[in-house]
Design a protein around this motif. Sequence first.
Motif, short mmCIF file in Angstrom:
data_model
loop_
_atom_site.label_atom_id
_atom_site.label_comp_id
_atom_site.label_asym_id
_atom_site.label_seq_id
_atom_site.Cartn_x
_atom_site.Cartn_y
_atom_site.Cartn_z
N TYR A 285 0.83 -1.21 0.00
CA TYR A 285 0.00 0.00 0.00
C TYR A 285 0.86 1.26 0.00
O TYR A 285 0.66 2.17 -0.82
CB TYR A 285 -0.92 0.00 1.23
N ASN A 286 1.84 1.32 0.89
CA ASN A 286 2.67 2.52 1.00
C ASN A 286 3.54 2.73 -0.24
O ASN A 286 3.73 3.86 -0.70
CB ASN A 286 3.56 2.44 2.25
N ALA A 287 4.07 1.63 -0.80
CA ALA A 287 4.91 1.74 -1.99
C ALA A 287 4.09 2.25 -3.17
O ALA A 287 4.54 3.12 -3.94
CB ALA A 287 5.52 0.39 -2.32
N LEU A 288 2.87 1.74 -3.33
CA LEU A 288 2.03 2.18 -4.44
C LEU A 288 1.53 3.60 -4.20
O LEU A 288 1.36 4.37 -5.15
CB LEU A 288 0.86 1.21 -4.62
N LEU A 289 1.29 3.95 -2.94
CA LEU A 289 0.83 5.30 -2.62
C LEU A 289 1.87 6.34 -3.02
O LEU A 289 1.54 7.40 -3.56
CB LEU A 289 0.51 5.42 -1.14
N GLU A 290 3.15 6.05 -2.76
CA GLU A 290 4.22 6.97 -3.13
C GLU A 290 4.26 7.22 -4.63
O GLU A 290 4.57 8.34 -5.07
CB GLU A 290 5.58 6.43 -2.66
N ARG A 291 3.94 6.20 -5.41
CA ARG A 291 3.96 6.35 -6.86
C ARG A 291 2.65 6.90 -7.41
O ARG A 291 2.55 7.15 -8.62
CB ARG A 291 4.25 4.99 -7.53
N SER A 292 1.66 7.09 -6.54
CA SER A 292 0.33 7.50 -7.00
C SER A 292 -0.03 8.92 -6.60
O SER A 292 -1.14 9.38 -6.89
CB SER A 292 -0.74 6.54 -6.42
N LEU A 293 0.88 9.63 -5.94
CA LEU A 293 0.56 10.96 -5.42
C LEU A 293 0.26 11.96 -6.53
O LEU A 293 -0.42 12.96 -6.31
CB LEU A 293 1.71 11.47 -4.54
N HIS A 294 0.77 11.69 -7.73
CA HIS A 294 0.56 12.62 -8.84
C HIS A 294 -0.79 12.39 -9.53
O HIS A 294 -1.19 13.19 -10.39
CB HIS A 294 1.67 12.45 -9.89
N GLY A 295 -1.47 11.30 -9.18
CA GLY A 295 -2.74 10.97 -9.83
C GLY A 295 -3.83 10.68 -8.83
O GLY A 295 -3.63 10.76 -7.61
N PRO A 296 -5.03 10.34 -9.31
CA PRO A 296 -6.16 10.05 -8.41
C PRO A 296 -5.86 8.85 -7.52
O PRO A 296 -5.44 7.81 -8.00
CB PRO A 296 -7.31 9.75 -9.38
N HIS A 297 -6.10 9.00 -6.24
CA HIS A 297 -5.83 7.92 -5.30
C HIS A 297 -6.64 8.12 -4.03
O HIS A 297 -7.23 9.18 -3.81
CB HIS A 297 -4.33 7.87 -4.95
#
Length: 422
Positions: A285-297
């Motif tokens: 979850y945290n790893a994907l969240l870091e890569r998703s901050l620029h898009g909808p999440h």
Amino acid sequence: MLNLLLLGALVWGMRRQQWAQAIKPFFFPALLFKMVCGVLLGWLYTYYYQSGDTTTYHYASITLSDYAVGNPAAYLRLLFLNEFESEAFRATIPFSSFPGFSNSFYFIKLLSVLNFLTFSSYYLNAFYISLFSFWGVGRLAAVLMQAPGKVPNAGVVAFLFFPSVVFWSAGLSKDALMFGSMCWVIAFALDVAHGYRVSFWQILLLPVLLYIFVKIKLFFAAVTLPLLLLYILVKRGATVIPALRRPSAQLAIYGFTCASGLVLVYMLQKFLPVAFLLEQSAHNYNALLERSLHGPHMVLENLEPTIKSMVVHFPEALLSAIYRPFIGEAWEPLYILIGLENLLLLLLTGMAAASLFKNTGIKIEVLHVLLLLLVLLLGGIVGLTTPNFGSLSRYRIVFLPFLVYLLLQNRFAQRLLRRVGL
């Protein structure tokens, strides 16, 4: 041309199977929809995103196929033993750091074998994988038409025509391979549980399909398989134990056993890899969240790798996995389409809730409880590990069709489907 002829022969053989007769009016429209989605998935990642796992898998598989031509013995060792001839070659293959555990590397190896048949054609590979997915999904839809339920065609709608389910379970992707094997295994389990005829070839194929399902999505298999095994035991037990023939008794036994299993896991968590699974979930979850901050999440505040934290965040994660993104959370064309589908899910949920208040006589079967547990547990896992809405829309195919099937089990939905000719 030879591949197209072979694909046609496979479709012809599939069409003659008994399960295909049950969905005869929908077979070719659903198959065409699946194949078109497989092509659209390739176009989406090739021309819109211009990158993605599907293209990474394709080019990596070509590297392995070329390697096989130059060094067949080393290729076979790599294929069956995960042994690389050199670290320099390993560095050229993505997802190969832990070859024995990586489901992506496993998928690349399968594609490298398929390349010898398709001459490394991306779209021919996509057609074969889409057809495999359709095989499993079609079998499950056919079995559900015979299962207890008020709306026989609900399984056809949920598994063969619901847009995001068909789209993300088609094309050159490991999700399509996983979903096809998962649906095939569930269909086999329901056949056994309900006493339907199981052929010798199905028994031979079961270990292969089980292996693919477990290899690609171990977490999902770890949830699904015990629930299926318990369902088989309850339904077959009812044929020899008179007290279990009443639906209420089957529901009680199934529900009690599932609840007892959860309590037992909690009590024995020190002796089971529960802590490891929790840590992996939080890490993903945290790893994907870091890569998703620029898009909808979505953000699950203060998510920690503990049972308490996962339980507290479970309702939000589940509801987000089902209904988000809402319309307006993102304005990219793909997210608008997802938002419209989620609006449809909200309407179906409201329709199902209204049917409960109207007392339309919905009869709860053990099958419904099984599918509801799959929705809750798999939906919770997806929601707790996937903050990115794009990935979320792809991963939720493991539970979404079961939810749609359940939401259609009421008289309002039955009338609606009749009006559209289903």
